[in-house]
Design a protein around this motif. Structure first.
Motif, mmCIF file in Angstrom:
data_model
loop_
_atom_site.group_PDB
_atom_site.id
_atom_site.type_symbol
_atom_site.label_atom_id
_atom_site.label_comp_id
_atom_site.label_asym_id
_atom_site.label_seq_id
_atom_site.Cartn_x
_atom_site.Cartn_y
_atom_site.Cartn_z
ATOM 1 N N ILE A 1 0.835 -1.203 0.000
ATOM 2 C CA ILE A 1 0.000 0.000 0.000
ATOM 3 C C ILE A 1 0.871 1.254 0.000
ATOM 4 N N GLY A 2 0.289 2.387 -0.362
ATOM 5 C CA GLY A 2 1.010 3.652 -0.365
ATOM 6 C C GLY A 2 0.302 4.671 -1.236
ATOM 7 N N VAL A 3 0.869 5.870 -1.317
ATOM 8 C CA VAL A 3 0.299 6.920 -2.167
ATOM 9 C C VAL A 3 0.596 6.569 -3.623
ATOM 10 N N PRO A 4 -0.053 7.220 -4.591
ATOM 11 C CA PRO A 4 0.158 6.867 -6.006
ATOM 12 C C PRO A 4 1.585 7.117 -6.483
ATOM 13 N N ASN A 5 2.000 6.275 -7.422
ATOM 14 C CA ASN A 5 3.237 6.474 -8.193
ATOM 15 C C ASN A 5 4.497 6.523 -7.325
ATOM 16 N N VAL A 6 4.593 5.637 -6.348
ATOM 17 C CA VAL A 6 5.809 5.569 -5.532
ATOM 18 C C VAL A 6 6.596 4.279 -5.784
ATOM 19 N N GLY A 7 6.128 3.443 -6.718
ATOM 20 C CA GLY A 7 6.897 2.251 -7.072
ATOM 21 C C GLY A 7 6.417 0.970 -6.436
ATOM 22 N N LYS A 8 5.139 0.882 -6.072
ATOM 23 C CA LYS A 8 4.616 -0.345 -5.453
ATOM 24 C C LYS A 8 4.685 -1.513 -6.437
ATOM 25 N N SER A 9 4.217 -1.304 -7.652
ATOM 26 C CA SER A 9 4.246 -2.362 -8.665
ATOM 27 C C SER A 9 5.678 -2.727 -9.038
ATOM 28 N N SER A 10 6.552 -1.724 -9.100
ATOM 29 C CA SER A 10 7.962 -1.992 -9.426
ATOM 30 C C SER A 10 8.621 -2.843 -8.357
ATOM 31 N N LEU A 11 8.277 -2.604 -7.099
ATOM 32 C CA LEU A 11 8.832 -3.406 -6.005
ATOM 33 C C LEU A 11 8.401 -4.861 -6.135
ATOM 34 N N PRO B 1 10.540 -18.439 2.186
ATOM 35 C CA PRO B 1 9.190 -18.863 2.559
ATOM 36 C C PRO B 1 8.183 -18.545 1.451
ATOM 37 N N LEU B 2 7.074 -19.277 1.455
ATOM 38 C CA LEU B 2 6.033 -19.046 0.459
ATOM 39 C C LEU B 2 5.370 -17.697 0.739
ATOM 40 N N MET B 3 5.539 -16.754 -0.205
ATOM 41 C CA MET B 3 5.078 -15.391 0.048
ATOM 42 C C MET B 3 4.334 -14.856 -1.168
ATOM 43 N N TYR B 4 3.178 -14.272 -0.904
ATOM 44 C CA TYR B 4 2.361 -13.641 -1.946
ATOM 45 C C TYR B 4 2.201 -12.163 -1.610
ATOM 46 N N LEU B 5 2.287 -11.320 -2.651
ATOM 47 C CA LEU B 5 2.041 -9.896 -2.496
ATOM 48 C C LEU B 5 0.804 -9.513 -3.294
ATOM 49 N N VAL B 6 0.067 -8.539 -2.803
ATOM 50 C CA VAL B 6 -1.128 -8.036 -3.484
ATOM 51 C C VAL B 6 -0.904 -6.571 -3.818
ATOM 52 N N ASP B 7 -0.941 -6.250 -5.132
ATOM 53 C CA ASP B 7 -0.764 -4.865 -5.567
ATOM 54 C C ASP B 7 -2.076 -4.109 -5.391
ATOM 55 N N THR B 8 -1.978 -2.835 -5.029
ATOM 56 C CA THR B 8 -3.176 -2.018 -4.800
ATOM 57 C C THR B 8 -3.010 -0.654 -5.459
ATOM 58 N N PRO B 9 -4.114 0.016 -5.798
ATOM 59 C CA PRO B 9 -4.009 1.396 -6.305
ATOM 60 C C PRO B 9 -3.480 2.327 -5.225
ATOM 61 N N GLY B 10 -2.790 3.380 -5.658
ATOM 62 C CA GLY B 10 -2.318 4.369 -4.696
ATOM 63 C C GLY B 10 -3.481 5.114 -4.060
ATOM 64 N N VAL B 11 -3.321 5.445 -2.784
ATOM 65 C CA VAL B 11 -4.388 6.110 -2.035
ATOM 66 C C VAL B 11 -3.831 7.385 -1.391
ATOM 67 N N LEU B 12 -4.444 8.520 -1.731
ATOM 68 C CA LEU B 12 -4.116 9.790 -1.085
ATOM 69 C C LEU B 12 -5.139 10.071 0.013
ATOM 70 N N PRO B 13 -4.743 10.820 1.053
ATOM 71 C CA PRO B 13 -5.738 11.190 2.068
ATOM 72 C C PRO B 13 -6.822 12.068 1.450
ATOM 73 N N ALA C 1 2.753 11.970 -7.664
ATOM 74 C CA ALA C 1 1.639 11.309 -6.985
ATOM 75 C C ALA C 1 0.302 11.937 -7.367
ATOM 76 N N ILE C 2 0.343 13.152 -7.915
ATOM 77 C CA ILE C 2 -0.843 13.855 -8.401
ATOM 78 C C ILE C 2 -0.589 14.241 -9.851
ATOM 79 N N HIS C 3 -1.590 14.093 -10.710
ATOM 80 C CA HIS C 3 -1.423 14.445 -12.120
ATOM 81 C C HIS C 3 -0.986 15.908 -12.254
ATOM 82 N N ASP C 4 -0.021 16.147 -13.145
ATOM 83 C CA ASP C 4 0.535 17.493 -13.310
ATOM 84 C C ASP C 4 -0.536 18.525 -13.653
#
Length: 268
Positions: free
Chosen positions: A97-107, A144-156, A173-176
């Motif tokens: 989880i995290g704010v948009p466009n910080v590299g969650k999918s890349s990780l 160990p057997l590990m699964y990750l779940v990707d999620t959309p970025g969430v801003l407050p 993190a916000i569209h220009d």
């Protein structure tokens, strides 16, 4: 993201995590100012938390690639906490989880490539909103057997102040267009001057640092040929003229910052 280690954390997500074991990953460490690191690797603000920093392109400063540190760190945190009704299950299910466009999918793709030698399993991009829904589990490790779940970025729902919003916008993190490239460029110049990061002077061929954005954008547009054709109405008819394209120059200024071509900068 290491540009914004404080502003880039969603307070609502921090509150939701509570005492659950979690790892804070600071991405793109190679673009951040090494002199300004408010979060120490391996240390967290409380129990059940660990922090680790990841360079986007190279791991020459670290004897062990950071993605290789994440899996054992997660395994230790989970093993040291109560499992409750999951005691009979040996697999690890981790939400990214995290704010948009910080590299969650890349990780996720990086962990999968290193541990399973597999190709990317989730789409990535240089703008917010690439991941639009919570995806299915993605296996990133066998032992160990590990699964990750990707999620959309969430801003407050509401940002604490304007400056936090500007920092998030500068990091994508916000569209220009929602903020305005010219406003973002002006704030970026203010920040660079405040931190005495004058790499832009040499890059754009300026004689000295400048306090106003207009001379910088003018020089950038002239040096890189950023012009646009405009139609001018005169008494004798329409006349086509070429003028400097300041919005394109502002966008190029932002791109140079995001790519690290203006030096290593931490906004917080």
């Amino acid at each position: 993201r290491s540009h914004i280690p404080l502003s880039g954390r969603n307070p609502a997500l921090q509150e939701a995590l509570g005492i659950r074991p979690h790892v804070l990953v600071l991405n793109k460490m190679d673009l951040a100012d090494p002199r300004r690191q408010p979060v120490s690797p391996g240390a967290g603000p409380g129990g059940g938390t660990a922090a680790v920093s990841q360079a986007a392109r190279t791991q020459r400063d670290s004897p062990v690639p950071v993605p290789l540190q994440v899996v054992p760190m997660v395994a230790r945190l989970v093993a040291s906490g109560p499992r409750y009704h999951r005691a009979e299950s040996s697999e690890h299910n981790i939400l990214v989880i995290g704010v948009p466009n910080v590299g969650k999918s890349s990780l996720i793709n990086s962990l999968r490539r290193l541990h399973l030698k597999k190709g990317k399993a989730t789409a990535v991009g240089g703008e917010p909103g690439i991941t639009k829904a919570v995806l299915s589990r993605i296996q990133v490790c066998e032992k160990p057997l590990m699964y990750l779940v990707d999620t959309p970025g969430v801003l407050p729902p509401k940002l604490g102040d304007v400056e936090t919003g500007m920092k998030l916008a500068l990091c994508g993190a916000i569209h220009d267009h929602l903020v305005g490239e010219d406003i973002m460029a002006d704030y970026l110049l203010y920040t660079l001057n405040k931190q005495q990061q004058f790499g832009y002077v040499q890059r754009y061929g300026l004689g000295q640092p400048c306090d106003h954005i207009e001379p910088l954008l003018k020089q950038l547009a002239l040096s890189q040929g950023r012009t646009q054709k405009v139609k001018v109405l005169t008494g004798t008819g329409n006349v086509n003229m070429r003028m400097l394209n300041y919005p394109a120059a502002a966008y190029e200024f932002l791109r140079d910052f995001r790519a690290g071509r203006l030096g290593r900068v931490t906004l917080d």
